[in-house]
Motif scaffolding. Structure first.
Motif, PDB file in Angstrom:
ATOM      1  N   MET A  37       0.848  -1.193   0.000  1.00 23.31           N
ATOM      2  CA  MET A  37       0.000   0.000   0.000  1.00 23.31           C
ATOM      3  C   MET A  37       0.876   1.233   0.000  1.00 23.31           C
ATOM      4  N   ALA A  38       0.524   2.233  -0.839  1.00 19.70           N
ATOM      5  CA  ALA A  38       1.301   3.465  -0.895  1.00 19.70           C
ATOM      6  C   ALA A  38       1.143   4.224   0.414  1.00 19.70           C
ATOM      7  N   PRO A  39       2.217   4.849   0.916  1.00 21.99           N
ATOM      8  CA  PRO A  39       2.139   5.589   2.177  1.00 21.99           C
ATOM      9  C   PRO A  39       1.173   6.755   2.075  1.00 21.99           C
ATOM     10  N   THR A  40       0.488   6.986   3.181  1.00 18.72           N
ATOM     11  CA  THR A  40      -0.466   8.082   3.257  1.00 18.72           C
ATOM     12  C   THR A  40       0.066   9.128   4.218  1.00 18.72           C
ATOM     13  N   SER A  41      -0.094  10.402   3.864  1.00 19.23           N
ATOM     14  CA  SER A  41       0.340  11.488   4.729  1.00 19.23           C
ATOM     15  C   SER A  41      -0.598  12.666   4.529  1.00 19.23           C
ATOM     16  N   PRO A  42      -0.600  13.631   5.465  1.00 21.40           N
ATOM     17  CA  PRO A  42      -1.471  14.794   5.300  1.00 21.40           C
ATOM     18  C   PRO A  42      -1.189  15.470   3.962  1.00 21.40           C
ATOM     19  N   PRO A  43      -2.217  15.870   3.224  1.00 21.02           N
ATOM     20  CA  PRO A  43      -2.006  16.441   1.886  1.00 21.02           C
ATOM     21  C   PRO A  43      -1.370  17.816   1.933  1.00 21.02           C
ATOM     22  N   THR A  44      -0.383  18.040   1.082  1.00 19.34           N
ATOM     23  CA  THR A  44       0.136  19.378   0.869  1.00 19.34           C
ATOM     24  C   THR A  44      -0.708  20.029  -0.203  1.00 19.34           C
ATOM     25  N   PHE A  45      -0.612  21.352  -0.290  1.00 16.71           N
ATOM     26  CA  PHE A  45      -1.440  22.018  -1.289  1.00 16.71           C
ATOM     27  C   PHE A  45      -1.027  21.618  -2.694  1.00 16.71           C
ATOM     28  N   ARG A  46       0.258  21.408  -2.925  1.00 18.76           N
ATOM     29  CA  ARG A  46       0.720  20.968  -4.243  1.00 18.76           C
ATOM     30  C   ARG A  46       0.083  19.629  -4.617  1.00 18.76           C
ATOM     31  N   ARG A  47       0.071  18.675  -3.667  1.00 20.54           N
ATOM     32  CA  ARG A  47      -0.514  17.363  -3.959  1.00 20.54           C
ATOM     33  C   ARG A  47      -2.020  17.472  -4.165  1.00 20.54           C
ATOM     34  N   ARG A  48      -2.674  18.324  -3.379  1.00 20.22           N
ATOM     35  CA  ARG A  48      -4.117  18.502  -3.550  1.00 20.22           C
ATOM     36  C   ARG A  48      -4.426  19.091  -4.918  1.00 20.22           C
ATOM     37  N   ARG A  49      -3.576  20.010  -5.372  1.00 18.85           N
ATOM     38  CA  ARG A  49      -3.816  20.639  -6.670  1.00 18.85           C
ATOM     39  C   ARG A  49      -3.658  19.631  -7.808  1.00 18.85           C
ATOM     40  N   LEU A  50      -2.618  18.803  -7.729  1.00 17.85           N
ATOM     41  CA  LEU A  50      -2.419  17.782  -8.753  1.00 17.85           C
ATOM     42  C   LEU A  50      -3.543  16.751  -8.704  1.00 17.85           C
ATOM     43  N   GLY A  51      -3.888  16.316  -7.498  1.00 17.88           N
ATOM     44  CA  GLY A  51      -4.967  15.339  -7.358  1.00 17.88           C
ATOM     45  C   GLY A  51      -6.294  15.892  -7.838  1.00 17.88           C
ATOM     46  N   GLY A  52      -6.546  17.177  -7.539  1.00 12.51           N
ATOM     47  CA  GLY A  52      -7.785  17.798  -7.981  1.00 12.51           C
ATOM     48  C   GLY A  52      -7.873  17.876  -9.497  1.00 12.51           C
ATOM     49  N   ALA A  53      -6.731  18.160 -10.143  1.00 14.55           N
ATOM     50  CA  ALA A  53      -6.713  18.215 -11.606  1.00 14.55           C
ATOM     51  C   ALA A  53      -7.038  16.845 -12.199  1.00 14.55           C
ATOM     52  N   LEU A  54      -6.481  15.787 -11.606  1.00 17.75           N
ATOM     53  CA  LEU A  54      -6.755  14.432 -12.090  1.00 17.75           C
ATOM     54  C   LEU A  54      -8.211  14.039 -11.839  1.00 17.75           C
ATOM     55  N   ARG A  55      -8.754  14.462 -10.712  1.00 16.80           N
ATOM     56  CA  ARG A  55     -10.161  14.158 -10.434  1.00 16.80           C
ATOM     57  C   ARG A  55     -11.073  14.820 -11.464  1.00 16.80           C
ATOM     58  N   ARG A  56     -10.780  16.106 -11.781  1.00 16.83           N
ATOM     59  CA  ARG A  56     -11.620  16.811 -12.764  1.00 16.83           C
ATOM     60  C   ARG A  56     -11.538  16.145 -14.137  1.00 16.83           C
ATOM     61  N   MET A  57     -10.356  15.672 -14.512  1.00 11.30           N
ATOM     62  CA  MET A  57     -10.218  14.969 -15.797  1.00 11.30           C
ATOM     63  C   MET A  57     -11.053  13.700 -15.808  1.00 11.30           C
ATOM     64  N   ARG A  58     -11.011  12.966 -14.698  1.00  9.05           N
ATOM     65  CA  ARG A  58     -11.790  11.727 -14.615  1.00  9.05           C
ATOM     66  C   ARG A  58     -13.278  12.022 -14.739  1.00  9.05           C
ATOM     67  N   GLU A  59     -13.735  13.058 -14.025  1.00 11.54           N
ATOM     68  CA  GLU A  59     -15.158  13.378 -14.045  1.00 11.54           C
ATOM     69  C   GLU A  59     -15.599  13.862 -15.419  1.00 11.54           C
ATOM     70  N   GLU A  60     -14.720  14.607 -16.116  1.00  8.74           N
ATOM     71  CA  GLU A  60     -15.050  15.084 -17.461  1.00  8.74           C
ATOM     72  C   GLU A  60     -15.246  13.930 -18.440  1.00  8.74           C
ATOM     73  N   HIS A  61     -14.577  12.808 -18.154  1.00 11.63           N
ATOM     74  CA  HIS A  61     -14.707  11.638 -19.026  1.00 11.63           C
ATOM     75  C   HIS A  61     -15.769  10.661 -18.516  1.00 11.63           C
ATOM     76  N   GLY A  62     -16.483  11.033 -17.456  1.00 11.60           N
ATOM     77  CA  GLY A  62     -17.579  10.211 -16.961  1.00 11.60           C
ATOM     78  C   GLY A  62     -17.137   8.879 -16.399  1.00 11.60           C
ATOM     79  N   LEU A  63     -15.929   8.831 -15.826  1.00  9.86           N
ATOM     80  CA  LEU A  63     -15.405   7.577 -15.286  1.00  9.86           C
ATOM     81  C   LEU A  63     -15.493   7.576 -13.766  1.00  9.86           C
ATOM     82  N   THR A  64     -15.673   6.391 -13.197  1.00  8.35           N
ATOM     83  CA  THR A  64     -15.623   6.240 -11.745  1.00  8.35           C
ATOM     84  C   THR A  64     -14.186   5.938 -11.329  1.00  8.35           C
ATOM     85  N   GLN A  65     -13.914   6.110 -10.056  1.00 10.83           N
ATOM     86  CA  GLN A  65     -12.585   5.760  -9.543  1.00 10.83           C
ATOM     87  C   GLN A  65     -12.298   4.282  -9.757  1.00 10.83           C
TER      88      GLN A  65
END
Length: 289
Positions: A1-29
């Motif tokens: 399992m990949a290590p989990t840690s409190p999110p930094t703003f940089r990681r949240r921004r990258l993750g948010g961009a990937l989430r928006r791309m996924r949602e734009e393509h109508g895909l589930t996680q």
């Protein structure tokens, strides 16, 4: 399992961009996880910024989302590589609150920054004398000692390197005329501050305007703000209080602040007229010395 840690703003921004791309393509996680061979919980942690995404996984996700823009892919790969990189401000981390460290990281990553400041010269344009005089007003309230002020002055001056790096930040700022007339320090300090703004205004990547005192009603009266744009196409608005910073990432909020900034710019003096006003204000101060 990949290590989990409190999110930094940089990681949240990258993750948010990937989430928006996924949602734009109508895909589930789950669908994304199945296609790239990950567990769904790892995709979820990537999107919330609780774990970093390595470049191979990022490339796989971008393939799933059909991203063929090479410039965008390169920008997002750079973000993934640098997401945990320590910035220059890390050596000051012991006395900088986390929200301000986030702000410095965003400022360092941004390709364009639009600033509206009504009562202060923006930090990226301040001289050492002006900064020191400004921070001295907070001793005993938000600054505990002169030693802390020395460190904060160093941080503010080092921030300004983003304007002169290899790929310099594109700065667009509107300053309320009241900020240039409010004396921070003696007349010599203010005159040299005006000269410094004039110098920066001649850089190709700096666009500085003054909003006159008699401009009338405008949206900037509600408070100062900053708008960030990033090489990957991301945007956000930042609002700063005495002790904290707040970020707005939803499209509606960012668009509202973008329209507000354009309105303020349209009411402000043009860049050439701004330079003439800076010279005039400096001469007025020189006459007072």
């Amino acid at each position: 399992m990949a290590p989990t840690s409190p999110p930094t703003f940089r990681r949240r921004r990258l993750g948010g961009a990937l989430r928006r791309m996924r949602e734009e393509h109508g895909l589930t996680q789950q669908e994304v996880a199945d296609r790239i061979g990950y567990r769904i919980d790892r995709v979820s942690r990537i999107e919330t910024g609780r774990t970093k995404v390595d470049v191979p996984a990022l490339r796989a996700m971008l393939d799933v989302y059909g991203v063929d823009d090479l410039a965008l892919r390169a920008a997002m790969e750079d973000m993934a590589r640098n997401v945990s990189q320590r910035g220059w401000w890390h050596s000051y981390a012991s006395f900088l609150h986390l929200a301000f460290q986030d702000f410095l990281g965003l400022e360092s990553d941004a390709s364009e920054l639009c600033l509206w400041e009504s009562l202060l010269v923006p930090g990226l344009l301040q001289t050492e004398e002006y900064t020191r005089g400004l921070l001295a007003a907070g001793v005993g309230v938000v600054h505990s000692s002169s030693e802390r002020i020395d460190k904060l002055v160093s941080v503010r001056l080092e921030r300004q390197q983003v304007l002169e790096k290899a790929n310099p930040l594109q700065l667009c700022t509107v300053i309320g005329e009241a900020a240039l007339r409010n004396p921070i320090g003696d007349t010599g300090v203010m005159r040299r501050q005006l000269e410094h703004i004039l110098h920066v205004s001649r850089l190709e990547n700096a666009h500085i305007q003054i909003l006159p005192l008699d401009c009338g009603a405008h949206l900037g009266l509600d408070g100062t703000f900053a708008l960030f744009e990033f090489p990957d196409g991301g945007r956000l608005a930042s609002l700063e209080s005495l002790v904290n910073s707040f970020y707005l990432e939803d499209d509606e909020s960012v668009q509202a602040y973008s329209h507000a900034f354009q309105q303020i710019r349209e009411s402000a003096l043009g860049e050439e007229e701004t330079r003439r006003r800076l010279v005039e204000l400096g001469r007025d101060l020189q006459d007072c010395e």
